[in-house]
Structures are given as C-alpha cells and as structure tokens.
Design a protein around this motif. Structure first.
Motif, PDB file in Angstrom:
ATOM      1  N   ALA A   1      45.771   5.193 125.213  1.00  0.00           N
ATOM      2  CA  ALA A   1      45.510   6.627 125.308  1.00  0.00           C
ATOM      3  C   ALA A   1      44.014   6.934 125.255  1.00  0.00           C
ATOM      4  O   ALA A   1      43.559   7.951 125.800  1.00  0.00           O
ATOM      5  CB  ALA A   1      46.235   7.359 124.191  1.00  0.00           C
ATOM      6  N   LYS A   2      43.261   6.051 124.593  1.00  0.00           N
ATOM      7  CA  LYS A   2      41.814   6.257 124.444  1.00  0.00           C
ATOM      8  C   LYS A   2      41.004   5.288 125.288  1.00  0.00           C
ATOM      9  O   LYS A   2      39.777   5.249 125.161  1.00  0.00           O
ATOM     10  CB  LYS A   2      41.424   6.136 122.979  1.00  0.00           C
ATOM     11  N   ASN A   3      41.680   4.504 126.132  1.00  0.00           N
ATOM     12  CA  ASN A   3      40.977   3.545 127.002  1.00  0.00           C
ATOM     13  C   ASN A   3      40.031   2.660 126.197  1.00  0.00           C
ATOM     14  O   ASN A   3      38.890   2.401 126.614  1.00  0.00           O
ATOM     15  CB  ASN A   3      40.206   4.270 128.112  1.00  0.00           C
ATOM     16  N   THR A   4      40.506   2.194 125.071  1.00  0.00           N
ATOM     17  CA  THR A   4      39.657   1.448 124.144  1.00  0.00           C
ATOM     18  C   THR A   4      40.300   0.109 123.785  1.00  0.00           C
ATOM     19  O   THR A   4      41.514   0.038 123.583  1.00  0.00           O
ATOM     20  CB  THR A   4      39.403   2.269 122.879  1.00  0.00           C
ATOM     21  N   VAL A   5      39.459  -0.917 123.709  1.00  0.00           N
ATOM     22  CA  VAL A   5      39.893  -2.232 123.261  1.00  0.00           C
ATOM     23  C   VAL A   5      39.122  -2.583 121.988  1.00  0.00           C
ATOM     24  O   VAL A   5      37.964  -2.195 121.837  1.00  0.00           O
ATOM     25  CB  VAL A   5      39.682  -3.295 124.361  1.00  0.00           C
ATOM     26  N   PHE A   6      39.801  -3.288 121.101  1.00  0.00           N
ATOM     27  CA  PHE A   6      39.228  -3.680 119.821  1.00  0.00           C
ATOM     28  C   PHE A   6      39.341  -5.196 119.658  1.00  0.00           C
ATOM     29  O   PHE A   6      40.220  -5.824 120.256  1.00  0.00           O
ATOM     30  CB  PHE A   6      39.971  -3.016 118.668  1.00  0.00           C
ATOM     31  N   VAL A   7      38.498  -5.728 118.798  1.00  0.00           N
ATOM     32  CA  VAL A   7      38.709  -7.089 118.328  1.00  0.00           C
ATOM     33  C   VAL A   7      38.373  -7.110 116.837  1.00  0.00           C
ATOM     34  O   VAL A   7      37.271  -6.761 116.440  1.00  0.00           O
ATOM     35  CB  VAL A   7      37.924  -8.145 119.129  1.00  0.00           C
ATOM     36  N   GLN A   8      39.367  -7.463 116.049  1.00  0.00           N
ATOM     37  CA  GLN A   8      39.188  -7.631 114.614  1.00  0.00           C
ATOM     38  C   GLN A   8      38.823  -9.082 114.366  1.00  0.00           C
ATOM     39  O   GLN A   8      39.591  -9.987 114.733  1.00  0.00           O
ATOM     40  CB  GLN A   8      40.464  -7.273 113.867  1.00  0.00           C
ATOM     41  N   MET A   9      37.667  -9.309 113.772  1.00  0.00           N
ATOM     42  CA  MET A   9      37.173 -10.659 113.568  1.00  0.00           C
ATOM     43  C   MET A   9      37.128 -10.947 112.071  1.00  0.00           C
ATOM     44  O   MET A   9      36.394 -10.288 111.331  1.00  0.00           O
ATOM     45  CB  MET A   9      35.771 -10.801 114.177  1.00  0.00           C
ATOM     46  N   ASN A  10      37.932 -11.894 111.636  1.00  0.00           N
ATOM     47  CA  ASN A  10      38.006 -12.288 110.228  1.00  0.00           C
ATOM     48  C   ASN A  10      37.510 -13.713 110.044  1.00  0.00           C
ATOM     49  O   ASN A  10      37.398 -14.469 111.016  1.00  0.00           O
ATOM     50  CB  ASN A  10      39.439 -12.166 109.733  1.00  0.00           C
ATOM     51  N   SER A  11      37.232 -14.067 108.812  1.00  0.00           N
ATOM     52  CA  SER A  11      36.784 -15.429 108.487  1.00  0.00           C
ATOM     53  C   SER A  11      35.644 -15.866 109.399  1.00  0.00           C
ATOM     54  O   SER A  11      35.665 -16.969 109.951  1.00  0.00           O
ATOM     55  CB  SER A  11      37.958 -16.407 108.593  1.00  0.00           C
ATOM     56  N   LEU A  12      34.677 -15.006 109.548  1.00  0.00           N
ATOM     57  CA  LEU A  12      33.587 -15.282 110.481  1.00  0.00           C
ATOM     58  C   LEU A  12      32.748 -16.470 110.032  1.00  0.00           C
ATOM     59  O   LEU A  12      32.542 -16.698 108.836  1.00  0.00           O
ATOM     60  CB  LEU A  12      32.713 -14.042 110.635  1.00  0.00           C
ATOM     61  N   LYS A  13      32.286 -17.223 111.029  1.00  0.00           N
ATOM     62  CA  LYS A  13      31.482 -18.414 110.806  1.00  0.00           C
ATOM     63  C   LYS A  13      30.119 -18.231 111.471  1.00  0.00           C
ATOM     64  O   LYS A  13      29.986 -17.447 112.422  1.00  0.00           O
ATOM     65  CB  LYS A  13      32.181 -19.621 111.432  1.00  0.00           C
ATOM     66  N   PRO A  14      29.124 -18.963 111.007  1.00  0.00           N
ATOM     67  CA  PRO A  14      27.805 -18.859 111.662  1.00  0.00           C
ATOM     68  C   PRO A  14      27.869 -19.110 113.165  1.00  0.00           C
ATOM     69  O   PRO A  14      27.115 -18.491 113.926  1.00  0.00           O
ATOM     70  CB  PRO A  14      26.985 -19.925 110.939  1.00  0.00           C
ATOM     71  N   GLU A  15      28.768 -19.978 113.588  1.00  0.00           N
ATOM     72  CA  GLU A  15      28.885 -20.269 115.018  1.00  0.00           C
ATOM     73  C   GLU A  15      29.501 -19.134 115.823  1.00  0.00           C
ATOM     74  O   GLU A  15      29.563 -19.202 117.053  1.00  0.00           O
ATOM     75  CB  GLU A  15      29.670 -21.566 115.254  1.00  0.00           C
ATOM     76  N   ASP A  16      29.964 -18.089 115.145  1.00  0.00           N
ATOM     77  CA  ASP A  16      30.441 -16.893 115.850  1.00  0.00           C
ATOM     78  C   ASP A  16      29.289 -15.959 116.218  1.00  0.00           C
ATOM     79  O   ASP A  16      29.502 -14.955 116.919  1.00  0.00           O
ATOM     80  CB  ASP A  16      31.445 -16.120 114.991  1.00  0.00           C
ATOM     81  N   THR A  17      28.092 -16.279 115.745  1.00  0.00           N
ATOM     82  CA  THR A  17      26.929 -15.460 116.072  1.00  0.00           C
ATOM     83  C   THR A  17      26.692 -15.439 117.577  1.00  0.00           C
ATOM     84  O   THR A  17      26.583 -16.486 118.212  1.00  0.00           O
ATOM     85  CB  THR A  17      25.673 -16.002 115.363  1.00  0.00           C
TER      86      THR A  17
END
Length: 118
Positions: A73-89
C-alpha cells in the motif's frame, strides 16, 4: 519513478538496524523488490528479494539474520538486519521492478550506509 532508501547508520556488532526504501512516481505496479550491498573495494552483491506476493529469497551470508518485507500500500520495502557483523558494513541499495506510465523497468535507490563497528 524514484526510490528513496533510509535507515542506515553506525551499529555495534550484534546490533540491529532496519532499512526502508519507498518508491514514488506514476506507478501502476511494483513487482519484485530487493536489496543489494557494496562493501568498500568490492563489487555490489545481492542481499535479499521479495515478490509482490510476499515470497522471499536471501543470500546465504544473511540468511537467518536478515528479514525482508514490504508494504504494498505504501510501495515500500524493508530489511530488518539482526546480529550484525563487521562484514555487513556496506552501502545498501534497494531496487524495484516497476511498471509505470513510462513503461516497465528496474529502478535503484541512492544507497544508505551501514557501518558495523565497535
């Protein structure tokens, strides 16, 4: 058609962030939406995607830690990122397969920087 990404920032290892990406313009329909990322000195890589019906797919490197979702309805996409690691930078980019008044095409957001560091 424009895609505007937001939500990046600095987070400690093990922390969480939620990115958003909103599409705007003369849009008839948004098909697949997704996220990619590009770390310093590396090529852009696939992160996750979601179909208009809600089916999802993830890169092995983020499976079980990231969750992609969308609000049609809002033309929006999300990504919830948990347990982040330095390599996710990386700079995270959203994209969308859009049917609009100008035709159908794949559009990209401007990117939002995620830094995972203590």
């Amino acid at each position: 058609v424009q895609l505007q990404a937001s939500g990046g920032g600095l987070v400690q290892p093990g922390g969480s962030l939620r990115l958003s990406c909103a599409a705007s313009g003369s849009i008839f329909r948004i098909n697949d939406m997704g996220w990619y990322r590009q770390a310093p000195g590396k090529q852009r890589e696939y992160v996750a995607a979601i179909t208009s019906g809600g089916s999802t797919n993830y890169a092995d490197s983020v499976k079980s830690r990231f969750t992609i979702s969308r609000d049609n309805a809002k033309n929006t996409v999300f990504v919830q990122m948990n347990s982040l690691k330095p390599e996710d930078t990386a700079v995270y980019y959203c994209n969308a397969d859009v049917s609009a008044t100008v035709g159908r095409g794949v559009y990209w957001g401007q990117g939002t920087l995620v830094t995972v560091s203590s």
